[in-house]
Design a protein around this motif. Sequence first.
Motif, PDB file in Angstrom:
ATOM      1  N   TYR A  72     -38.560 -22.082 -17.050  1.00 34.71           N
ATOM      2  CA  TYR A  72     -38.049 -23.472 -16.971  1.00 34.71           C
ATOM      3  C   TYR A  72     -37.813 -23.552 -18.645  1.00 34.71           C
ATOM      4  O   TYR A  72     -38.738 -23.287 -19.823  1.00 34.71           O
ATOM      5  CB  TYR A  72     -38.700 -24.587 -16.641  1.00 34.71           C
ATOM      6  N   GLU A  73     -36.618 -24.356 -19.095  1.00 36.35           N
ATOM      7  CA  GLU A  73     -36.420 -25.238 -20.643  1.00 36.35           C
ATOM      8  C   GLU A  73     -36.836 -26.692 -20.078  1.00 36.35           C
ATOM      9  O   GLU A  73     -35.968 -26.929 -19.361  1.00 36.35           O
ATOM     10  CB  GLU A  73     -35.577 -24.451 -21.122  1.00 36.35           C
ATOM     11  N   TRP A  74     -37.287 -27.393 -21.023  1.00 37.35           N
ATOM     12  CA  TRP A  74     -37.521 -28.600 -21.112  1.00 37.35           C
ATOM     13  C   TRP A  74     -37.090 -29.340 -22.128  1.00 37.35           C
ATOM     14  O   TRP A  74     -37.337 -28.872 -23.415  1.00 37.35           O
ATOM     15  CB  TRP A  74     -39.109 -29.034 -20.632  1.00 37.35           C
ATOM     16  N   TYR A  75     -36.511 -30.398 -22.147  1.00 34.96           N
ATOM     17  CA  TYR A  75     -35.875 -31.144 -23.076  1.00 34.96           C
ATOM     18  C   TYR A  75     -36.278 -32.579 -22.880  1.00 34.96           C
ATOM     19  O   TYR A  75     -35.927 -33.171 -21.663  1.00 34.96           O
ATOM     20  CB  TYR A  75     -34.465 -31.028 -23.206  1.00 34.96           C
ATOM     21  N   LEU A  76     -36.901 -33.268 -23.822  1.00 36.53           N
ATOM     22  CA  LEU A  76     -36.911 -34.900 -24.022  1.00 36.53           C
ATOM     23  C   LEU A  76     -35.735 -35.219 -25.042  1.00 36.53           C
ATOM     24  O   LEU A  76     -35.947 -34.775 -26.143  1.00 36.53           O
ATOM     25  CB  LEU A  76     -38.434 -34.904 -24.385  1.00 36.53           C
ATOM     26  N   ILE A  77     -35.035 -35.970 -24.506  1.00 34.11           N
ATOM     27  CA  ILE A  77     -33.935 -36.567 -25.095  1.00 34.11           C
ATOM     28  C   ILE A  77     -33.781 -38.016 -25.166  1.00 34.11           C
ATOM     29  O   ILE A  77     -33.803 -38.866 -23.991  1.00 34.11           O
ATOM     30  CB  ILE A  77     -32.567 -35.888 -24.380  1.00 34.11           C
ATOM     31  N   LYS A 114     -34.574 -33.247 -19.266  1.00 30.59           N
ATOM     32  CA  LYS A 114     -33.658 -32.440 -18.551  1.00 30.59           C
ATOM     33  C   LYS A 114     -34.627 -31.170 -18.408  1.00 30.59           C
ATOM     34  O   LYS A 114     -35.089 -30.249 -19.353  1.00 30.59           O
ATOM     35  CB  LYS A 114     -32.746 -31.990 -19.614  1.00 30.59           C
ATOM     36  N   ILE A 115     -34.795 -30.634 -17.178  1.00 33.21           N
ATOM     37  CA  ILE A 115     -35.409 -29.382 -16.916  1.00 33.21           C
ATOM     38  C   ILE A 115     -34.255 -28.311 -16.528  1.00 33.21           C
ATOM     39  O   ILE A 115     -33.795 -28.545 -15.415  1.00 33.21           O
ATOM     40  CB  ILE A 115     -36.334 -29.542 -15.799  1.00 33.21           C
ATOM     41  N   VAL A 116     -34.192 -27.170 -17.198  1.00 35.89           N
ATOM     42  CA  VAL A 116     -33.071 -26.414 -17.014  1.00 35.89           C
ATOM     43  C   VAL A 116     -33.703 -25.237 -16.426  1.00 35.89           C
ATOM     44  O   VAL A 116     -34.968 -24.609 -16.705  1.00 35.89           O
ATOM     45  CB  VAL A 116     -32.239 -25.826 -18.524  1.00 35.89           C
ATOM     46  N   GLY A 117     -33.240 -24.692 -15.065  1.00 36.46           N
ATOM     47  CA  GLY A 117     -33.788 -23.660 -14.433  1.00 36.46           C
ATOM     48  C   GLY A 117     -33.525 -23.985 -12.838  1.00 36.46           C
ATOM     49  O   GLY A 117     -33.107 -25.093 -12.587  1.00 36.46           O
ATOM     50  N   GLU A 118     -33.740 -22.976 -12.089  1.00 31.07           N
ATOM     51  CA  GLU A 118     -33.769 -23.217 -10.585  1.00 31.07           C
ATOM     52  C   GLU A 118     -34.924 -24.266 -10.008  1.00 31.07           C
ATOM     53  O   GLU A 118     -36.031 -24.368 -10.546  1.00 31.07           O
ATOM     54  CB  GLU A 118     -34.282 -21.935  -9.956  1.00 31.07           C
ATOM     55  N   SER A 119     -34.411 -25.444  -9.630  1.00 33.85           N
ATOM     56  CA  SER A 119     -35.037 -26.609  -9.153  1.00 33.85           C
ATOM     57  C   SER A 119     -36.083 -26.128  -7.980  1.00 33.85           C
ATOM     58  O   SER A 119     -36.001 -25.666  -7.143  1.00 33.85           O
ATOM     59  CB  SER A 119     -34.132 -27.802  -8.641  1.00 33.85           C
ATOM     60  N   ASN A 120     -37.436 -26.571  -8.616  1.00 32.78           N
ATOM     61  CA  ASN A 120     -38.296 -26.490  -7.594  1.00 32.78           C
ATOM     62  C   ASN A 120     -38.889 -28.248  -6.992  1.00 32.78           C
ATOM     63  O   ASN A 120     -39.333 -28.581  -8.166  1.00 32.78           O
ATOM     64  CB  ASN A 120     -39.675 -25.833  -8.282  1.00 32.78           C
ATOM     65  N   LYS A 121     -38.383 -28.385  -5.854  1.00 30.67           N
ATOM     66  CA  LYS A 121     -38.557 -29.851  -5.783  1.00 30.67           C
ATOM     67  C   LYS A 121     -39.850 -30.277  -5.873  1.00 30.67           C
ATOM     68  O   LYS A 121     -40.118 -31.588  -6.135  1.00 30.67           O
ATOM     69  CB  LYS A 121     -38.085 -30.168  -4.221  1.00 30.67           C
ATOM     70  N   GLU A 122     -40.912 -29.427  -5.362  1.00 32.36           N
ATOM     71  CA  GLU A 122     -42.483 -30.257  -5.372  1.00 32.36           C
ATOM     72  C   GLU A 122     -42.826 -30.145  -6.681  1.00 32.36           C
ATOM     73  O   GLU A 122     -43.514 -31.047  -7.006  1.00 32.36           O
ATOM     74  CB  GLU A 122     -43.249 -28.925  -4.677  1.00 32.36           C
TER      75      GLU A 122
END
Length: 156
Positions: A72-77, A114-122
């Motif tokens: 995952y790539e996370w961005y705080l914007i 913003k979390i880029v990558g395949e979504s993991n609902k949990e």
Amino acid sequence: MQVHSLGLEDFCEDNYTLIGIHTALEDFKLAYLLNNNLNTRFSRTNYSLDFETGDTKASFSIYDYTNEKYDYEWYLIANSYKEERINESDTLALATETKTYLIPEKKRVDYFIKIVGESNKELITKTVDRINTISNIVTSYTIEPNTLKSKEFLIF
């Protein structure tokens, strides 16, 4: 010879999750608290989201974190940019403050993750729950990107 053309939609990232955060904290303080509570390592990027329309210039801060375990790539914007202008013709030199929003339809949201990558609902649910336990954060919740008119501003 076969010709393949690309449209703008071919470059859009549809594979991301968006979390809205309401808080009065400064960006660096929020990044610090998120790092302590989510076991992330947000750090300030060497670039910002810069926009210029007419006489208005806005620069939105970005922090990023890469989770290699889950890819995952996370961005705080930041969602807002404040600019003070001093009216030079005014003898009292009063300043006026202008506020510009990255996503104008979400003016109450102070920051986005913003979390880029395949979504993991949990993972997303646990993340939102942990963010909501941090003092000084009013609330956080997921936002469906397809409901935003200005979602193209989140593509960088």
